[in-house]
Motif scaffolding. Structure first.
Motif, short mmCIF file in Angstrom:
data_model
loop_
_atom_site.label_atom_id
_atom_site.label_comp_id
_atom_site.label_asym_id
_atom_site.label_seq_id
_atom_site.Cartn_x
_atom_site.Cartn_y
_atom_site.Cartn_z
N MET A 279 0.84 -1.21 0.00
CA MET A 279 0.00 0.00 0.00
C MET A 279 0.87 1.26 0.00
N HIS A 280 1.91 1.27 0.84
CA HIS A 280 2.83 2.40 0.84
C HIS A 280 3.46 2.57 -0.53
N ALA B 182 -0.20 4.94 -0.86
CA ALA B 182 -1.16 5.15 0.23
C ALA B 182 -0.51 6.01 1.31
N THR B 183 -1.27 6.90 1.88
CA THR B 183 -0.74 7.74 2.95
C THR B 183 -0.87 7.00 4.28
N ASP B 184 -0.13 7.51 5.28
CA ASP B 184 -0.23 6.92 6.62
C ASP B 184 -1.67 6.96 7.12
N GLN C 72 -4.45 6.93 5.38
CA GLN C 72 -5.29 5.92 4.72
C GLN C 72 -5.09 4.56 5.38
N LEU D 62 4.00 3.38 11.66
CA LEU D 62 4.15 3.70 10.24
C LEU D 62 5.24 4.75 10.02
N ARG D 63 5.38 5.66 10.98
CA ARG D 63 6.37 6.72 10.83
C ARG D 63 7.79 6.18 10.91
N THR E 152 8.69 3.72 9.17
CA THR E 152 9.01 3.27 7.81
C THR E 152 9.18 4.50 6.94
N LEU E 153 9.63 4.26 5.70
CA LEU E 153 9.79 5.41 4.79
C LEU E 153 8.47 5.72 4.10
#
Lengths: 290, 253
Positions: free
Chosen positions: A199-200, A204-206, A208, A286-287, A289-290
């Motif tokens: 998704m990333h 996809a945004t964090d 979402q 999530l933050r 991750t890149l």
């Protein structure tokens, strides 16, 4: 809208698979919710009882006349006529002996046993006691005046301590529920790591991604807290319906309508807390991750 | 599915304008993982919009790492990378999703979401971009038909063959008509016939304006693409730093 995330499309719901309501999270939250409900109800009942007791004794005093009093009626009349006195109740020596019979048996009637007579009286709040004390001493020089509040003070302090202990436990259990949600959220992130990466990768945004997990956490928490609260309510109802003995012991501890509203709101508060904590946990993960 | 790959991909808009500017520029780029040595070093090159590039080199040369930098799955540890005209080496992560939506990626291991149908896998980029279900239905069906999987739309990846999974992955990568398509060893798991069809697909996309970068060991694939240019990596560096696009495959020399 703020709650759009709660009404995800079927496609969005499919993204995390059909694992909803599986795993221990709803059950952990149900146990927490049940415990919180019982403890919060106990704390509120204690607070109400302590409040009632405080109000009942805060302006009540007792005159103790050693070895009874032959002029008890005159003493009661003198107190009654003092300004600011709202009620007077004389407790003659004979009545005191009858009361003591429950514990001492016939020995309570023994003349060798010194038993005082009592006059209980209530005054308006803030009234100075000196004029009443002078009237009492004029009739019974050996009489002692004591405040009921002083006698029940230790009991009240214990009740207040228990009340705060109950509220502290509610906070601790809420924190434990929040911690369970954080662990569950991290577990869910691990389980769906490959989905998150895909998704990333496609943009996809964090937010979402967070909404997907937040919705699942909210539904699990709502289910768990409702089940727990329902079980807790049932136990409280059973206790209330068969609590004449307990009621007599604690002077009829009751819950006010506002208390009931607060208890009924507990599952929603717990759900909101779990959802917020879950959201923060997911966003924080999530933050990383890149 | 024969014939399904012979035409170009479903397309409703032209990308002529995207073929002029540099779509990616690497300036003294280096990459290391953790405290290890550099897996990429001193990379200086640019990819022109609308170009078709093969990324070659021996195993361990850094091809996959370079692709990760291109599709924004990794930040360089030094140097600068410009994508679509924007400096993204140190861009805040919140700003990256819009750029990622302009990039299609075909992974060697497909990376399909196992519990989603082929339809849902292909539809993912459109849903992430905010398209409605009405806007998604037609293009996804069309794309699945184009890759020869119209009748497998509701099948989940574990029930698909390797070749079918690869086509789903490709359909997902191109459904959004990306400006940049990155493919990592796309022919690694397919037979020669499938590889030929894949190349045809990439060429068709490229004609429509998509810049294509394919990492491969497949000399046959490279030789069959006379219009493509080649980037060759060795030990994390460009094999020819002064002319990385001047090292055409032998078949084209």
């Amino acid at each position: 809208m703020m709650l759009d995330w709660l009404f995800a499309s079927p496609a969005d719901r499919r993204l995390l698979g059909t694992s909803r309501f599986r795993g221990p999270t709803p059950w952990v939250i149900a146990i927490m919710s049940f415990s919180i409900m019982i403890i919060a109800a106990t704390g509120l009942a204690l607070a109400n009882t302590a409040g009632s007791l405080t109000r009942a004794v805060e302006a009540r005093y007792a005159v103790e006349i050693p070895n009874g009093a032959s002029d008890l009626d005159a003493l009661a009349a003198a107190i009654r006529s003092a300004p600011g006195v709202t009620s007077v109740e004389a407790v003659p020596e004979s009545e005191m002996r009858r009361t003591l019979e429950r514990w001492l048996g016939p020995a309570a009637q023994s003349a060798d046993l010194p038993v005082p007579a009592l006059v209980n009286f209530d005054v308006k709040p803030g009234l100075a006691l000196a004029p009443i004390e002078r009237r009492v001493r004029a009739i019974a020089p050996g009489a002692q005046i004591s405040a009921h509040a002083d006698r029940v003070g230790p009991l009240l302090r214990s009740m207040r301590a228990l009340q705060w202990l109950a509220f502290g436990l509610v906070l601790l259990l809420s924190a434990a529920a929040a911690a369970a949600v954080v662990l569950a959220a991290r577990g869910a992130l691990d389980t769906h790591r490959s989905t998150i990466e895909v998704m990333h990768g496609i943009g996809a945004t964090d937010l979402q991604l967070t909404h997907l997990f937040q919705r699942k956490i909210a539904l699990d928490a709502l289910l768990g807290s409702l089940v727990g609260a329902a079980a807790g309510s049932l136990v409280l109802l059973l206790l209330a319906s068969g609590a004449s003995f307990a009621g007599a012991l604690v002077g009829g501890a009751t819950l006010a309508p506002l208390d009931l509203v607060a208890l009924l709101l507990l599952p929603l508060v717990l759900t909101a807390l779990a959802t917020w904590v879950g959201r923060m946990a997911v966003l924080a993960a999530l933050r990383e991750t890149l | 599915m024969d014939g399904a790959w012979q035409g170009g991909p479903p397309c409703k808009r032209s990308r002529e304008g995207s073929q002029l500017a540099a779509i990616a520029e690497f300036d003294s780029v280096g990459l290391r993982y953790g405290t290890g040595g550099e897996v990429l070093r001193d990379l200086d090159f640019r990819l022109t919009g609308g170009g078709f590039y093969f990324l070659t080199g021996p195993s361990g040369a850094g091809k996959t790492s370079l692709l990760k930098l291109l599709y924004l799955a990794q930040r360089p540890t030094r140097g600068r990378i410009r994508l679509f005209g924007e400096e993204l080496s140190e861009a805040p992560r919140e700003s990256l999703p819009p750029f990622r939506r302009r990039i299609g990626v075909v992974f060697q291991d497909f990376r399909l979401i196992r519990h989603l149908s082929a339809f849902d896998n292909v539809a993912l980029p459109l849903r992430v971009a905010g398209a409605s279900e009405e806007e998604i239905e037609g293009p996804v069906r069309e794309m699945l038909a184009w890759v020869g999987l119209a009748d497998r739309a509701s099948a989940r990846p574990p029930t698909l063959s390797g070749g079918e999974q690869q086509r789903v992955a490709i359909a997902r990568a191109v459904i959004n008509r990306p400006d940049l398509l990155v493919a990592d060893e796309p022919t690694g798991n397919v037979d020669a016939e499938m590889a030929k069809r894949l190349l045809h697909l990439f060429t068709a996309l490229n004609r429509l304006g998509t810049t294509v970068v394919v990492a491969t060991h497949d000399v046959g694939l490279i030789s069959a693409s006379p219009g493509a240019e080649m980037i060759r990596l060795e030990n994390g560096g460009l094999a020819d730093p002064t002319g990385m696009l001047r090292n055409p495959p032998a078949g084209r020399a």
